[in-house]
Design an enzyme around this catalytic site. Structure first.
Site, PDB file in Angstrom:
ATOM      1  NE  ARG A  22      -2.190  -1.295   3.474  1.00  0.00           N
ATOM      2  CZ  ARG A  22      -2.565  -0.922   4.689  1.00  0.00           C
ATOM      3  NH1 ARG A  22      -3.715  -0.314   4.876  1.00  0.00           N
ATOM      4  NH2 ARG A  22      -1.804  -1.173   5.732  1.00  0.00           N
ATOM      5  CG  ASN A  40      -3.758  -4.544   3.388  1.00  0.00           C
ATOM      6  OD1 ASN A  40      -3.202  -4.508   2.307  1.00  0.00           O
ATOM      7  ND2 ASN A  40      -3.102  -4.418   4.527  1.00  0.00           N
TER       8      ASN A  40
END
Length: 93
Positions: A22, A40
């Site tokens: 990320r 996520n």
């Protein structure tokens, strides 16, 4: 939002959580004129949802894929109409 923007959703599957995915996606996305988020998912995958010019969205997804290729086993991409709901690109928890 530009009139020709699209919504580009990419799901990355593999060993993509807990490897800085990320943060890497955020750093790369900041180089492109896009808005949206990366998050996520409970199933262990990572979702990238961006809105921008169609070619820019594709380039972003491929740039992230290239950078994180060692962790990605599979990638799916869907494109639809942009909604204009985002003002920036962020990481969602």
């Amino acid at each position: 939002m530009n009139g020709n923007w699209v919504r580009h959703e990419t799901i990355f599957v593999g060993r993509v959580q807990g490897v800085g995915f990320r943060a890497t996606a955020l750093n790369i996305a900041r180089r492109y004129p896009v808005v949206g988020f990366v998050e996520n998912r409970p199933d262990g995958s990572v979702r990238l949802l961006v809105e921008g010019d169609p070619e820019t969205c594709r380039q972003l997804a491929y740039h992230i894929s290239d950078q994180m290729e060692d962790f990605i086993a599979e990638r799916t991409i869907e494109t639809s109409e942009a909604t204009g709901e985002f003002a920036s690109f962020d990481i969602r928890e």
